[in-house]
Design an enzyme around this catalytic site. Sequence first.
Site, mmCIF file in Angstrom:
data_model
loop_
_atom_site.group_PDB
_atom_site.id
_atom_site.type_symbol
_atom_site.label_atom_id
_atom_site.label_comp_id
_atom_site.label_asym_id
_atom_site.label_seq_id
_atom_site.Cartn_x
_atom_site.Cartn_y
_atom_site.Cartn_z
ATOM 1 N N ASP A 34 9.588 24.039 -33.897
ATOM 2 C CA ASP A 34 10.676 24.464 -34.750
ATOM 3 C C ASP A 34 10.250 24.103 -36.175
ATOM 4 O O ASP A 34 9.502 23.147 -36.374
ATOM 5 C CB ASP A 34 11.957 23.726 -34.373
ATOM 6 C CG ASP A 34 13.055 23.942 -35.386
ATOM 7 O OD1 ASP A 34 13.393 25.101 -35.641
ATOM 8 O OD2 ASP A 34 13.541 22.944 -35.938
ATOM 9 N N ASP B 178 17.986 22.615 -30.983
ATOM 10 C CA ASP B 178 16.864 23.196 -30.246
ATOM 11 C C ASP B 178 16.921 22.872 -28.754
ATOM 12 O O ASP B 178 15.937 23.057 -28.036
ATOM 13 C CB ASP B 178 15.536 22.685 -30.817
ATOM 14 C CG ASP B 178 15.266 23.228 -32.202
ATOM 15 O OD1 ASP B 178 15.469 24.435 -32.412
ATOM 16 O OD2 ASP B 178 14.872 22.456 -33.082
ATOM 17 N N CYS C 134 0.840 -1.195 0.000
ATOM 18 C CA CYS C 134 0.000 0.000 0.000
ATOM 19 C C CYS C 134 0.878 1.249 0.000
ATOM 20 O O CYS C 134 2.106 1.167 0.071
ATOM 21 C CB CYS C 134 -0.927 0.013 1.217
ATOM 22 S SG CYS C 134 -0.068 0.238 2.787
ATOM 23 N N CYS D 28 3.305 1.567 2.819
ATOM 24 C CA CYS D 28 4.557 0.826 2.642
ATOM 25 C C CYS D 28 5.559 1.669 1.860
ATOM 26 O O CYS D 28 6.746 1.724 2.190
ATOM 27 C CB CYS D 28 4.302 -0.484 1.897
ATOM 28 S SG CYS D 28 3.218 -1.644 2.750
#
Length: 748
Positions: free
Chosen positions: A429, A636, A14, A17
């Site tokens: 671009d 870029d 869970c 934990c």
Amino acid sequence: MTIQTVFRVEGMSCAGCVSRVESAIADVPGVEEATVNLATGRAAIKFLEDQSSEADFREAIAAAGYGVSDLEDSTESQRQEIDELRRDVIIAALLTLLLLTIAKMPLIPAAAEAMQKILSGQGWALIELALVTPVLFYAGGRFIKSGWSELRHLNPGMNSLVMIGAGAAYVYSLLVLFVPTMFPAGTARSYFVAAGVIVTLILVGRYLEALARGRTSQAIQALMRLEPPTARVVRDGTEIEISIEELRVGDVLAVRPGEKLAADGVVLEGASQIDESMITGESMPVDKIVGAEVIAGTINIAGAFTYRAAGVGEATVLRQIMDLVEQAQNDKPDIQRLADKIASIFVPVVMVVAVMTFAIWMIIGEAPALSFAFVAAVSVLLIACPCAMGLATPTAIMVGTGRGAENGILIRNGSALERLARVDTVLFDKTGTLTHGSPKLTDFLDPETGNSIAAPNETLALIAAAESQSEHPLSQAIVGAAADFDINMPPVSDFSVTPGFGIVATVEGKQVVVGTARLMHQNGIEAASFALALERLAAEGKTPVLAAIDGLLVAVLGIADKVKDESKGTIEALKKLGMQVGIVSGDNRTTAGVIAAKLGVDQVIAETLPGDKAEEINRLRREGRTIAFVGDGINDAPALATADVGIAIGTGTDIAVEAGDVVLMSGDVRGIVRAIALARGTLRTIRYNFLWAYGYNIALIPVAAGVFYPLFGWLLNPMLAAAAMSISSVFVVTNSLRLRRLQLPFTK
């Protein structure tokens, strides 16, 4: 130096934990970042090498009450976990079925009479005890072991709730069996059946959950299966088969039809078609000839060929993809970090609520108050297990990133997936993204009229022959056009180039001049009549090149970087998704404007340097926009890093996986639409998961506590509470698996 290690943590069930393991790891000196994922069972740790070691983390995790194994053993460990759960479910189910039969048979008058003749009531109760004990302590032993560890570390979780709930029912029934006089009248009831059913139902839920969680990791397993175990290497003219672990860069590999490639490389001899769909997501096979790049894990369809290994082992694109997907699945988006914080305090709050429930029933509850108080408190403990909360995000992230990998979309982390779902503006671009990235001959015009020349073959042959001696991109565009027309180019002599202006050459005894108007003027060529052609090309954002033969202007060539066929459809699809779309380009305003108009893009930012692109993105972000920037991942890089989500376009092995948050393996920009649709679908699934997990607890805890008993007589049975809790976890995982069937745009 900061390094990273990854372990598989066993025994987590869970969100509590997850919080406990992360806390244990964080207490080790030198830890910079620790991320624990419930769905994958993995702990990824970044730490300073000189302050701690892997052994320290293993000890810390073990001390917190959890098992640790190497990542390489994760598949086998997961399989073993499922096998053990299946065994425990079978044992618990068989014994609980007998237990239920014995407990419920007295409801049938004839059966009750027969049972009384065989054994007394206490005798049957002893049989119930004999049946429920192995269910609780053997089949359900994992809950007791882990639950006790949780309590010992003052960090209760799901196992603590199950242990206390089922254990309380068992101890209560044990006391009823052996010392019934200690209970007030009417409260000495046996709950052996409830204890057995609770453990069995939660085991069934855990088993179904483990099966479903196994399915969420199928994308990684599928990628692992793409890699062949062996390769056929050519050494001293002989083909020998070796393990791929023995491959080295420079090895020559032979590939036959139907075989998988074991390494990245370059074709040396032969030709074929290769299915690269598992890497790029593109369904059409790709032609490969000498000099072409090939990728490990792809499938050779047609011919046989040999190729030289350029990337082996961890250096292959396939391994990079696997690392990228695993990294994404281990990452925690903001929504999950918030959920973990809530879950870390949720269980202690639930335990307090359970104690208060018991106390209130004992004080103001109707007779027999002890029975009502016990049932309500146990139901509260069981109904509130936070398993579903811990699984809500990681299972959806796992399935979403896996589905993306299957479609050539690599998502670096869960945070990027979450941000991508919230993007409202996409900036592109231009060169290499919306266009092919290399200039092409688009027009061959008459200089007098500006109209296209119908049959340019002979003239183009002379021009292309002259340009074949130049490496300039515009020259190569003209040569490429001649090749497309299958034009044979005659030999060239007396070639000269004037940088920035053009070339002059002699072809078949004729003087050929190709270049700018100034070059024509320098060579005494009258070039005043080409105004119409130039005007037409300029309006279309194309680069004009003039060509003259023996002193006469014969053609005006238009050269441009052609728009990809799929670009316009991509822009239209993004607008339908509600996106604002723009182009940020280093190209001149005219060319960028022409491309934008052709594609239907409203916003154009032209003549920008790489640093300027990043600043433009920052400006738009300050206006409140959430930006995705799409570029080639190399020049870029500043813009990709600055945007909320950087999307790098990659093709084949030329892929910049470090440049963007999302990488599209193919050059098809339609992948952006698929990526956004996938991100939105994943975030929507996470929200539904949380709505169910939290809504379920908020709605049913009051029912379990008996708030509605005075009004409607509603009081939840602990067995039903256990069943509902298990169903909640299974629902969340199953809901996440629905992403595997999510219909993405531009896919068949």
